[in-house]
Design an enzyme around this catalytic site. Structure first.
Site, PDB file in Angstrom:
ATOM      1  N   CYS A  11       0.846  -1.198   0.000  1.00 16.26           N
ATOM      2  CA  CYS A  11       0.000   0.000   0.000  1.00 16.26           C
ATOM      3  C   CYS A  11       0.878   1.244   0.000  1.00 16.26           C
ATOM      4  O   CYS A  11       2.049   1.188   0.410  1.00 16.26           O
ATOM      5  CB  CYS A  11      -0.866  -0.036   1.263  1.00 16.26           C
ATOM      6  SG  CYS A  11      -1.880   1.435   1.505  1.00 16.26           S
ATOM      7  N   THR A  33       0.727   3.486   2.082  1.00 17.06           N
ATOM      8  CA  THR A  33       1.100   3.669   3.483  1.00 17.06           C
ATOM      9  C   THR A  33       2.369   2.885   3.810  1.00 17.06           C
ATOM     10  O   THR A  33       3.234   3.355   4.560  1.00 17.06           O
ATOM     11  CB  THR A  33      -0.052   3.189   4.389  1.00 17.06           C
ATOM     12  OG1 THR A  33      -1.234   3.891   4.018  1.00 17.06           O
ATOM     13  CG2 THR A  33       0.259   3.442   5.851  1.00 17.06           C
ATOM     14  N   HIS A  65       5.221   4.880   2.774  1.00 20.17           N
ATOM     15  CA  HIS A  65       5.530   5.943   3.740  1.00 20.17           C
ATOM     16  C   HIS A  65       6.349   5.380   4.900  1.00 20.17           C
ATOM     17  O   HIS A  65       7.298   6.005   5.363  1.00 20.17           O
ATOM     18  CB  HIS A  65       4.228   6.550   4.299  1.00 20.17           C
ATOM     19  CG  HIS A  65       3.467   7.370   3.309  1.00 20.17           C
ATOM     20  ND1 HIS A  65       4.028   8.417   2.635  1.00 20.17           N
ATOM     21  CD2 HIS A  65       2.182   7.308   2.886  1.00 20.17           C
ATOM     22  CE1 HIS A  65       3.118   8.974   1.828  1.00 20.17           C
ATOM     23  NE2 HIS A  65       1.990   8.298   1.950  1.00 20.17           N
ATOM     24  N   HIS A 124      -0.569  -4.625   5.411  1.00 18.09           N
ATOM     25  CA  HIS A 124      -1.958  -4.849   5.850  1.00 18.09           C
ATOM     26  C   HIS A 124      -2.887  -5.300   4.723  1.00 18.09           C
ATOM     27  O   HIS A 124      -4.078  -5.409   4.914  1.00 18.09           O
ATOM     28  CB  HIS A 124      -2.505  -3.585   6.521  1.00 18.09           C
ATOM     29  CG  HIS A 124      -2.440  -2.367   5.662  1.00 18.09           C
ATOM     30  ND1 HIS A 124      -1.340  -1.551   5.589  1.00 18.09           N
ATOM     31  CD2 HIS A 124      -3.327  -1.853   4.794  1.00 18.09           C
ATOM     32  CE1 HIS A 124      -1.552  -0.580   4.728  1.00 18.09           C
ATOM     33  NE2 HIS A 124      -2.760  -0.736   4.229  1.00 18.09           N
ATOM     34  N   CYS A 155     -13.196  -0.705  18.601  1.00 15.95           N
ATOM     35  CA  CYS A 155     -13.307  -1.006  20.038  1.00 15.95           C
ATOM     36  C   CYS A 155     -14.620  -1.702  20.389  1.00 15.95           C
ATOM     37  O   CYS A 155     -14.723  -2.383  21.397  1.00 15.95           O
ATOM     38  CB  CYS A 155     -13.141   0.267  20.866  1.00 15.95           C
ATOM     39  SG  CYS A 155     -14.587   1.372  20.821  1.00 15.95           S
ATOM     40  N   CYS A 184     -17.585   2.298  21.575  1.00 18.51           N
ATOM     41  CA  CYS A 184     -17.780   3.745  21.435  1.00 18.51           C
ATOM     42  C   CYS A 184     -19.077   4.032  20.670  1.00 18.51           C
ATOM     43  O   CYS A 184     -19.708   3.135  20.117  1.00 18.51           O
ATOM     44  CB  CYS A 184     -16.585   4.398  20.737  1.00 18.51           C
ATOM     45  SG  CYS A 184     -16.476   4.070  18.958  1.00 18.51           S
ATOM     46  N   CYS A 243     -14.420   4.309  14.175  1.00 19.12           N
ATOM     47  CA  CYS A 243     -14.278   4.091  15.633  1.00 19.12           C
ATOM     48  C   CYS A 243     -13.313   5.112  16.247  1.00 19.12           C
ATOM     49  O   CYS A 243     -12.278   5.424  15.678  1.00 19.12           O
ATOM     50  CB  CYS A 243     -13.738   2.676  15.845  1.00 19.12           C
ATOM     51  SG  CYS A 243     -13.124   2.343  17.510  1.00 19.12           S
ATOM     52  N   ILE A 256      -6.338   3.204  -5.893  1.00 16.39           N
ATOM     53  CA  ILE A 256      -7.751   3.264  -5.492  1.00 16.39           C
ATOM     54  C   ILE A 256      -8.565   4.029  -6.535  1.00 16.39           C
ATOM     55  O   ILE A 256      -9.690   3.656  -6.855  1.00 16.39           O
ATOM     56  CB  ILE A 256      -7.892   3.865  -4.077  1.00 16.39           C
ATOM     57  CG1 ILE A 256      -7.145   2.977  -3.074  1.00 16.39           C
ATOM     58  CG2 ILE A 256      -9.358   3.972  -3.685  1.00 16.39           C
ATOM     59  CD1 ILE A 256      -7.088   3.526  -1.661  1.00 16.39           C
ATOM     60  N   LEU A 314     -11.556  10.966  -0.677  1.00 19.65           N
ATOM     61  CA  LEU A 314     -10.790   9.870  -0.086  1.00 19.65           C
ATOM     62  C   LEU A 314      -9.307  10.213  -0.014  1.00 19.65           C
ATOM     63  O   LEU A 314      -8.627   9.849   0.934  1.00 19.65           O
ATOM     64  CB  LEU A 314     -10.995   8.591  -0.904  1.00 19.65           C
ATOM     65  CG  LEU A 314     -10.208   7.398  -0.379  1.00 19.65           C
ATOM     66  CD1 LEU A 314     -11.156   6.343   0.152  1.00 19.65           C
ATOM     67  CD2 LEU A 314      -9.284   6.804  -1.421  1.00 19.65           C
TER      68      LEU A 314
END
Lengths: 347, 347, 347, 347
Positions: free
Chosen positions: D38, D40, D43, D63, D93, D96, D107, D175, D262
């Protein structure tokens, strides 16, 4: 008939005697009972940059009013002489994509009565049948005269879910203040309001906001987060058009919340889209005018139900001929809605 | 502890001494402050056909309550001892399609506390952390005890637009009556209600319905059409489950309106789908339970806002040990919500 | 001009010479290029109970067509002579609640061209400007002639989410078959279809349904549950109007799914609302006509994108004067859409 | 096992031998079949400002992946050993407000596997049962490895109506390119794409965009307006995060259209809210992650239907140990999705 006329480019306006409008087969002539001054009228009166570009004098201005049908064109079936009426002053073309898909409030070819043609600051105003709105006689004249700005508030508040949700309103001009009343009547709560002007903050309190914030003295974002256990408001209604107000509005919204923008910024605004929109999963809506005619039906039902308490917002009542006094009141900031009566007598 | 137990198949129930439930690491033990009797409890008490099929005695029943956290399991973080709580009694599986797409109220594998396992008509009840609902201490105990049925009403009323719309409610059992209050608080109006039982019609009037119709004496469809200029109600909430009520509900809906079905018919109903759904462009919704947990958040905000006036609906307050008196009151039809207190003292 | 006329009450129709319609200032005269026979036309031809009540002969019937603008009224701006057009044949009043809130497809005062006034089975047809639809010339004449029934399918399929969802269609008349094409083009899958008639089942297979069920031989509900791991279809489109089809449609829907009803049952249908709507949390929609004009815009874009494969559904092409042959074909069940050309030449 | 590890603060990464993760009772151990890089990950590899703040080495990153269940914890029921799986890597979680109202993708307390804990660039990865996604074995391994970014596209495209609408996509990273495929498969059209990098423009053409614009050479806003008769695109998907791209995205949207954001701008962006949002009546959405698990269900159905053509976007296939080559390819800009196989063999 008497009319308030912008005679030519430049500040000010004059009370003049002009001819009563002639109506076509699809038109309705309305005898004005009460009219109300909008912020836009103030711009035209002062002759700001926007007015200089958009307004072509001579023009009878004014677009918030109610009245009684005086005469109808040959093909008019929607109303009869004597009916109590108001009107949607955005005249849409009926043929563009938006008009043909139920979004005529954002018609590509819209013309506005009182801006692009003669309006309601007069004894009579001409309205096309398509835009006339017959009012339930149970509704008082003073409320009927402010359906246009009330409709902006109803459109904004009801542009998404509202019942059982917390609401923050940034900016307490008339539409912001109306929005407090509408949101409360529709089951929202608690309601937070921000406004630098003390007179307006006082009105926000009278309208029932749970928390009224002076953004010049208090960090408005912190205040709303503090009042919502750090989550932010479920719904934010941006009614100021002020860069600080806009930025704070985005910051005080909870993750997944709705923010509806109605206040018109006079220039570009810097936004932190990453934090305030994207990661937040925010829904941002641009709101313009009133939905034709869903907003009008909803508004009428809300007024009739008795749940809307608007009295504190009608701060002044004057004769139409004293319009300059009304403009001055609004320019001072110490007024909200100013009603004007062509026959001189407050209702 | 004391508990109301259905000891075996057959009518009736007994106050017994049973052991306090043992909790697991994800469970919460709640000391019950007040419980309320649902129509379903009455079915179990009388032992109707549905109960004989669904209930496996011995069972402590009851599923409407509030209380205080007595003890928490090792992995519980949502609440602490001493917290004021209620609970969503539909325990969803968390893994089915519905649970994984935000619709756990219609979970394929749902189990209901008080029906499929021991409930709240007792000094203590065991609740999994996933289903506990922490209540704002500002909410009174008596209101906190009826969040479950109030939630049915909130879910139904807010399953679509409601503000500024006319609403017809067919059937004034507790949820129908709650719906009047919720619809009013959310800006609906006018509200029409139909109900054959005079006691309930009296309550419907107290709740603020504009028109309360006895369908045994008046043509309910004509009455609603008459009150809406022949258009029909914008929203219809079917709360009776009665074949006549259901059919009338569809007939009194306006073209393009929403009808939400909550009342459970005991057998098939004949519907004129062509006239009443298809040509009408109607939207029909089946409503079950409460949305987890949107409904709870909305409901809590509505209660806190002070806009919901539910007092007339809490018609009786008794000690838990006197439950038979409560059942009798409800069987007579001259009661709406009956609250029971394990410690014997009305709040 | 030539026209197919129902001369008086009773079965049959005649090819007659009649005068070309005169147009008003807001009307458009269209030279018909191709027309298509609807099931409704068959009812009028056979003269069933509905026709006897609704139709006032003499009448030129027919409401599915395309053509070229021959002449326009003085106030017409939407189209020009020579434009390629079709039309929405439901003429709405523009003033009722539904028309004023973006729901003119369920107008209280609708009149239908070809049913309430002369239609398109003729050399020329008169259409009010408000209802004319200018067609992109890239769209072939044969597709342009069936936009009306295709629009029913587009309206139904796109009345809720569809992409990535399984779809069951009960009934494979032309609109059911169109719906297979539209659903596939919009990302739905898999698609299940039920239909007792073998010719239509063959077409359903050609359209790309993953599973085509003969409900006379197979339990259609079991088949759909079996193909969806017991869950049921995400979306069900009821296109049969047949009591068994309707009941099965509800049974094959998954919890929380959407069922859209378009097929018109000729009498009341018994429904198990408790199991099939309420506990299921189902969303049921009545679908009528086409949304004006969202459906038309969506439909035109879908056709232009090339994603719709409709060829197998145009089963026959004849000259307008041979209309009786077309009626016979449809009555036999061995046809789907039959196109008729006034100038006698298939395109 | 082998794993790609960021050993400490600073650029680069190392292939190391580390211990296989230990699983708890609710966890699933997955043997990775294929993983995908990805932006990310790039990065993290390069160690930019965001990484320095967010990442706490040592960390196994990555991921996007698919694999086979190797072992399950004692309480796991969602999958079994041998099941083909992927996973939603945002661990929410569950307690929340957002998690309790069907919005767990935003979340408040989210942790991301591969960023906040060890990820999938390894032979094995540990996934909590709540986040495991069982994949239909009909889906090829290479598609299964890119469900995470495909899900971003599906979430964005299906965040509103799409069928029959024109779509503009600003920015053709993976994407953005996936979004072309998804929009086409869901009935959108025509599709416009803007992208300055020629390699990506080539891919956009392969994916079927009707118009691919180089915003360095052509006025992208003019180009989209020109292709839509001056109206603007019905839907705009902002996938660049670049200030110019964002501003143009707003300008090319039609009145009443939807714009979904996005791409993550690295700093504030100046927007003309008056013209581009408010008067336009625009709907602006912030899009983050994938909806749990609607997006996964929709995506799986779309992939299974065969309507998604993603092959051109898998530009490179390498062994996991050659990850540096993959990073270099992506840094050059001449690659889109790079797949890595722990066992070294492309599928």
């Amino acid at each position: 008939m008497q009319a308030i006329v912008k005679p030519g480019p430049g500040p000010g306006a004059r009370l003049e005697h002009v001819t009563v409008p002639e109506i076509g087969v699809q038109d309705v002539l309305v005898r004005v009972r009460a009219a109300s001054i909008c912020g836009t009228d103030l711009h035209i009166y002062k002759w700001d940059r926007w007015s200089a570009r958009r307004i072509h004098p001579p023009l009878v201005f004014g677009h918030e009013f109610c009245g009684v049908v005086e005469k109808i064109g040959a093909e008019v079936t929607a109303v009869r002489e004597g009916d109590f009426v108001s009107a949607e002053m955005h005249v849409s073309c009926g043929l563009c994509y938006q008009c043909r898909t139920g979004q005529s409030h954002i018609c590509q070819n819209v013309r506005i009565i009182g801006i692009d043609s003669d309006g309601c600051f007069a004894d009579f105003v001409k309205i096309p049948q398509s835009n006339i709105w017959k009012i339930d006689p149970a509704i008082p004249v003073d409320y009927a005269a402010i359906l246009d700005p009330l409709g902006n508030a109803v459109h904004t508040v009801l542009a998404g879910e509202i019942a059982g949700l917390s609401v923050a309103i940034t900016g307490c001009g008339p539409i912001g203040l109306f929005s407090i009343a509408v949101a409360k009547a529709c089951g929202a709560g608690p309601i937070f309001a921000t406004e630098p002007h003390p007179y307006r903050r006082g009105l926000a309190e009278k309208m029932g906001a749970a928390l009224v914030i002076d953004p010049d003295k208090t960090d408005a974002v912190e205040a709303v987060l503090g009042a919502t256990a750090g989550m932010g408001a479920d719904v934010v209604l941006e009614m100021s058009g002020h860069p600080r107000g806009v930025r704070q509005a985005f910051k005080m919204l909870r993750r997944g919340g709705r923010i509806s923008l109605l206040g018109i910024p006079s220039k570009s605004v810097e936004l932190d889209l990453a934090s305030d929109v994207i990661f937040k999963g925010a829904l941002v809506q641009g709101i313009s005018g009133r939905r034709m005619f869903q907003t009008w039906y909803q508004m009428q039902a809300l007024v009739k139900s008795g749940a809307l308490h608007l009295e504190p917002l009608i701060t002044d009542r004057i004769a139409l001929k004293d319009f300059e006094k009304g403009m001055d009141l609004l320019l001072s900031g110490n007024a909200s809605k100013v009603l004007m009566y062509p026959d001189g007598k407050p209702q």
